[in-house]
Structures are given as C-alpha cells and as structure tokens.
Design a protein around this motif. Structure first.
Motif, short mmCIF file in Angstrom:
data_model
loop_
_atom_site.label_atom_id
_atom_site.label_comp_id
_atom_site.label_asym_id
_atom_site.label_seq_id
_atom_site.Cartn_x
_atom_site.Cartn_y
_atom_site.Cartn_z
N LEU A 102 -6.69 3.52 -7.21
CA LEU A 102 -7.67 2.47 -7.49
C LEU A 102 -7.08 1.38 -8.37
O LEU A 102 -7.21 0.18 -8.08
N ILE A 103 -6.41 1.78 -9.44
CA ILE A 103 -5.79 0.79 -10.34
C ILE A 103 -4.73 -0.02 -9.60
O ILE A 103 -4.67 -1.24 -9.68
N GLY A 104 -3.87 0.68 -8.85
CA GLY A 104 -2.82 -0.01 -8.11
C GLY A 104 -3.36 -0.91 -7.04
O GLY A 104 -2.86 -2.02 -6.81
N GLY A 105 -4.42 -0.49 -6.34
CA GLY A 105 -5.01 -1.30 -5.29
C GLY A 105 -5.59 -2.59 -5.81
O GLY A 105 -5.38 -3.67 -5.24
N VAL A 106 -6.34 -2.50 -6.92
CA VAL A 106 -6.93 -3.72 -7.51
C VAL A 106 -5.83 -4.66 -8.00
O VAL A 106 -5.86 -5.87 -7.76
N TRP A 107 -4.85 -4.11 -8.67
CA TRP A 107 -3.77 -4.93 -9.23
C TRP A 107 -3.00 -5.65 -8.12
O TRP A 107 -2.76 -6.86 -8.19
N MET A 108 -2.62 -4.91 -7.08
CA MET A 108 -1.84 -5.53 -6.02
C MET A 108 -2.66 -6.49 -5.17
O MET A 108 -2.14 -7.49 -4.67
N ALA A 109 -3.95 -6.22 -5.01
CA ALA A 109 -4.80 -7.16 -4.29
C ALA A 109 -4.90 -8.49 -5.04
O ALA A 109 -4.88 -9.56 -4.43
N GLU A 157 -4.69 11.38 -8.82
CA GLU A 157 -4.11 10.63 -7.70
C GLU A 157 -4.91 9.38 -7.37
O GLU A 157 -4.36 8.28 -7.21
N ASN A 158 -6.22 9.51 -7.29
CA ASN A 158 -7.02 8.39 -6.80
C ASN A 158 -7.42 7.40 -7.87
O ASN A 158 -7.76 6.26 -7.55
N VAL A 159 -7.36 7.79 -9.14
CA VAL A 159 -7.46 6.79 -10.21
C VAL A 159 -6.25 5.86 -10.16
O VAL A 159 -6.37 4.63 -10.29
N VAL A 160 -5.07 6.43 -9.93
CA VAL A 160 -3.86 5.61 -9.78
C VAL A 160 -3.97 4.71 -8.54
O VAL A 160 -3.60 3.52 -8.58
N GLU A 203 0.83 -1.20 0.00
CA GLU A 203 0.00 0.00 0.00
C GLU A 203 0.86 1.25 0.00
O GLU A 203 0.57 2.23 -0.71
N GLY A 204 1.93 1.24 0.80
CA GLY A 204 2.81 2.39 0.86
C GLY A 204 3.40 2.75 -0.49
O GLY A 204 3.45 3.93 -0.87
N ARG A 205 3.81 1.73 -1.25
CA ARG A 205 4.41 2.00 -2.58
C ARG A 205 3.39 2.62 -3.53
O ARG A 205 3.71 3.55 -4.29
N ILE A 206 2.17 2.09 -3.51
CA ILE A 206 1.14 2.63 -4.40
C ILE A 206 0.86 4.08 -4.07
O ILE A 206 0.75 4.94 -4.95
N ARG A 207 0.74 4.37 -2.78
CA ARG A 207 0.41 5.74 -2.37
C ARG A 207 1.54 6.72 -2.71
O ARG A 207 1.27 7.89 -2.99
#
Length: 486
Positions: free
Chosen positions: A195-202, A190-193, A155-159
């Motif tokens: 969302l995309i990063g969160g789904v991918w990493m999950a 910021e939050n589109v990135v 999460e830290g990396r995505i943020r």
C-alpha cells in the motif's frame, strides 16, 4: 534536405510490449510465488493439520480480496482510461468503497467461522489472514493506476520488496516454532508495504495528483458504488464457486483432507492465476478496453491471437502435470500426500477451462457485458453448490475434484460460446493445427511408452507443440515483415 521518415502504415500491427510487460510482472510474481510455495511446503512438511488450517484461512481471505480486486478493479480500469478523468477523484472513490467492502467482508468471515464452530486457534488464524489479505485489495487500486500508464515494471519492484519482507518474517517465525496466528501477521506486513509503495509510486510516476475527498467526489461515490455493484456481485459468485468445495470438504472430512486437496490445487490453480492475474487482467484487459473504444478490428485480431496461444500453451502444461503428478507431489510435499497425486490427474482439466474462460470474461467486460457475465457466474455457483452437496458426502476427495472440474467446464463453455457467436474469437485453422499436434504427440507417446524409460515418451509427446510454436513465430515475423514493406 534529408528525406522525411515514412509515416507508419495504417495497417501496422502493434505489439503493445505485451511480452515485456508480462515478463516484468511475471518476474515479481515468480519471486513472490516462490516464497509463498516455500512457506507452504515447509508448513506442509511440518504439519498437514496446520497446513490444512492455513489453506482454509487463505480460502476465506481470498473472498475478501476477490471482491475488492475483481469486483472493483475492472471498472476502475475503464474509469482511469477515460481521456479527461481526474485520477485523484476516481482513486478516492474506489479506495473508500474497497475499505467498506474490506470491513463488511471481514465481519462476514467472522460470522461464518463462528457459525461453522471452528476452534479458537483456527478462528484467530482466519481473522488475521483475512485482514492482511484484504489490504491487498486496497493497495491494488494504486497498482491499477500504474498499469494504465504502462509501468508494470514499477509494480513488479514493489511486490518483490513486500514479498521478501512478509514471507521472510513468516518463514523465520515458522522455523522458530511460533503459533500460527503470529505467523499469519506476515500478510499484514506484506500488504502494508504494498500500500505504501503503491501510493508513493503512483504519485511519482503517473499523473495521479493525490486522493481528494471533496464534496463532489463523495457525491459521486454512491454512483460509483451502484455502477460497481454488478462487478462486486460477479466477483462474489465467482470466488464462492471456486472455494465452496473447500468448506464442504472441511465440514465432511476435516483439515487433513483439506490439506490433500489443497496441495494439488495450489499447483494447478497457481498456473491459472499466473496467466489470469498477470497476462489477462494486468496487461491484456486494459488493452481490450481501449481497443474496443478505438479500433474494433484490432480488438478482434488481438483476441484471436490470445485464444490461439492460450490453448496452445495449456495443453502441454496439462500433460506434464498429469503424467508427472506422482513425482511432482512426492518431490515437493513428500509421501504423506498420496491422495493429492491422483487428484491432480482430475484437476488438470481446470487449466484450459480457466485460461479460455478468463479470456472470454475479460473480452465480455471490455464490451460492457458484465451483467450477462453475472448471470453466468450465478449459474456456475448454483451448479457448484448442488455438485458439492451431492458428490462430496459420497466421496469427499473425488467429489471435491469433480465439482470443481464440472463447474469450471460449464462456465467456460458458456462464456466462450457467447464470445465465439458474437466475436468469432476462435480461428478454426489454428484449432486444426492444435488438434494435429495433439494427435501427433499422442502417437509418439504411445509408440514409445513401452521402452521402459518414462522420460522418452514424455519428451517426444511435447515435440509437435514445439514445432507448432515455431510455426506461429514464423507467421508473426512474416506479418511484421509485410507491415514493414507496406
């Protein structure tokens, strides 16, 4: 045959990696907050009026965010912690609910700004910021799934990436003199990135197997909505009593006074948010939920340690912000924010209230006491509205500070008293040590404050807390040594 390694002692006191997980998230948060702070400082120095309008927009947008995050992320943690939970089903339900809340909240904000008669420029700014910030609530569902697996580092990396892209855009356009509503698009970026990063990493790092909106999943969504309604109402009451004074102040005194209040509130509340969002919500709350179900004695031990460290940390922070308010505000925002310097001396009291209340609130929620907490928040909202309506017209800036301080103190006393009665979360021995450190620090400060060099008494006042922290560290090491011998 080699000797078998001894089995872990049942009395072992696990550390849970709390510090490392906190530092992972804190590193990302500091980068994000650093960019956010730089953006706001740059904006504040260019135009106090534009800064005040941005703070009004962020305040309204935070209502939508808080509804989606606090209102639904807390029951989401409990659902994902169940042994045989289907993460795809659960995340589909919560994503659908958050999407509906986002649309409803955005429409509610649109109605509110029309009712308040804001200027067309401020209306555009509020609507764009609200849409962008609202997406963060949806992205946070996938971050919760990652946290439950203990992967806060991802999460830290995505943020970090999303923060650099979003704020890089905002700061660049600000430097070019773009209109505020174009600059506000940075929150969408910021939050589109996120969302995309969160789904991918999950999908990549957890056993989350994708969103599924099957008939059964849709049927369970209504049940999920009913169960989560208490959290949504609780979040609405909480965010309203935290933001109501801002809108009373805007109505009574305009964006320039809002800017004066917001300058110091950003600094004071930013510390509370750092502890609440990172340490309590993202790390300790999932632990409390699991421990309440599996090991209540360990739950109590962790709660006692958390109270001790939170109180011990809040007092030096409050002292520094109080005594250095003139330097901090002047250095960061410039001499135009003179009123913010004295306001900060009032608002620092909200830090200890926020630290302890947020811990008590998460302890109550981990035990399923969210309905009781809802009544506490509704009472806090009612008190805050009365204080705002009474105090702000008499003296806008002082009234805004007092309404916030009194409300937060009342809510904190209520929730902490309940937890103390039911769980004994406050250890009197630790409190006596903290009180002794306060008295010793005050004695050193007043004994040396006439030397003419203000830094000397300020540093000496903090020395007793340094010794206190060292003493606590020695006690923790001694406990670990005893566990190793057991």
């Amino acid at each position: 045959m080699p000797p078998k390694s001894p089995e872990p002692s049942k009395t072992s006191k696990p550390s849970y990696g709390i510090l490392s997980k906190f530092l992972q998230l804190a590193g990302a948060q500091w980068i994000h907050d650093g960019l956010h702070t730089f953006f706001l400082i740059y904006l504040a120095r260019l135009s106090s009026s534009d800064y005040g309008e941005f703070m009004v927009a962020f305040g309204l947008a935070s209502i939508i965010l808080f509804l989606g995050e606090f209102g639904l992320n807390q029951p989401l943690v409990s659902s994902l912690c169940k042994k045989y939970s289907h993460k795809g089903d659960i995340l589909a339900q919560y994503t659908l609910l958050k999407g509906a809340l986002l649309v409803a909240g955005w429409l509610g904000v649109a109605v509110f700004i029309h009712w308040q008669g804001y200027t067309p420029g401020l209306k555009n700014l509020v609507l764009v910021i609200s849409a962008g910030v609202g997406l963060e609530a949806i992205a946070s569902s996938f971050f919760v799934a990652i946290r439950v697996e203990g992967r806060q580092d991802i999460e830290g990396r995505i943020r970090v990436v999303s923060g650099i892209l979003g704020y890089g855009y905002a700061i660049s356009l600000l430097a070019l003199g773009a209109a505020p509503h174009w600059i506000a698009l940075f929150k969408l970026i910021e939050n589109v990135v996120n969302l995309i990063g969160g789904v991918w990493m999950a999908l990549k790092f957890t056993n989350f197997d994708g969103l599924s909106l099957k008939r059964k999943s849709l049927a369970r969504t209504w049940a999920t909505a009913k169960n989560g309604m208490v959290f949504v109402l609780m979040a609405l009451a909480a965010i309203l009593y935290n933001k109501a004074n801002l809108y009373f102040l805007q109505n009574q005194a305009g964006p320039t006074k809002v800017a004066q209040y917001s300058v110091t509130w950003e600094l004071v509340d930013g510390i509370s948010i750092l502890v609440s969002n990172l340490l309590l919500r993202s790390i300790l709350y999932p632990l409390f939920v699991r421990l309440w179900k599996s090991d209540k004695s360990e739950f109590t031990r962790l709660a006692n340690n958390s109270v001790r460290w939170l109180i011990g940390a809040s007092i030096p922070i409050m002292f520094v912000l109080y005594i250095e308010s003139d330097r901090l505000i002047g250095l960061i925002y410039g001499g135009a924010y003179y009123d913010a310097m004295w306001m900060q001396k009032w608002l620092v009291g909200t830090i200890i209230c926020g630290f302890i209340h947020n811990l008590a609130a998460y302890l109550m929620m981990s035990q399923g006491k969210q309905r009781l907490l809802l009544f506490v928040y509704i009472g806090g909202l009612a008190l805050n509205l009365v204080l705002c309506a009474t105090l702000i017209p008499m003296d806008p800036l002082l009234g805004a500070c007092l309404s916030m301080l009194i409300t937060k103190a009342a809510v904190a006393v209520t929730t902490t008293t309940y937890c103390q009665i039911t769980m004994r979360i406050i250890d009197l021995k630790s409190m006596w040590r903290i009180a002794a450190a306060c008295l010793a620090g005050a004695g050193l400060y007043f004994a040396t404050c006439r030397l003419g060099v203000r830094e000397i008494p300020e540093v000496l006042a903090l020395v007793p807390f340094g010794f206190l922290i060292l003493q606590w560290r020695k006690e923790l090491k001694a406990q670990k040594a005893q566990v190793g011998m057991a």
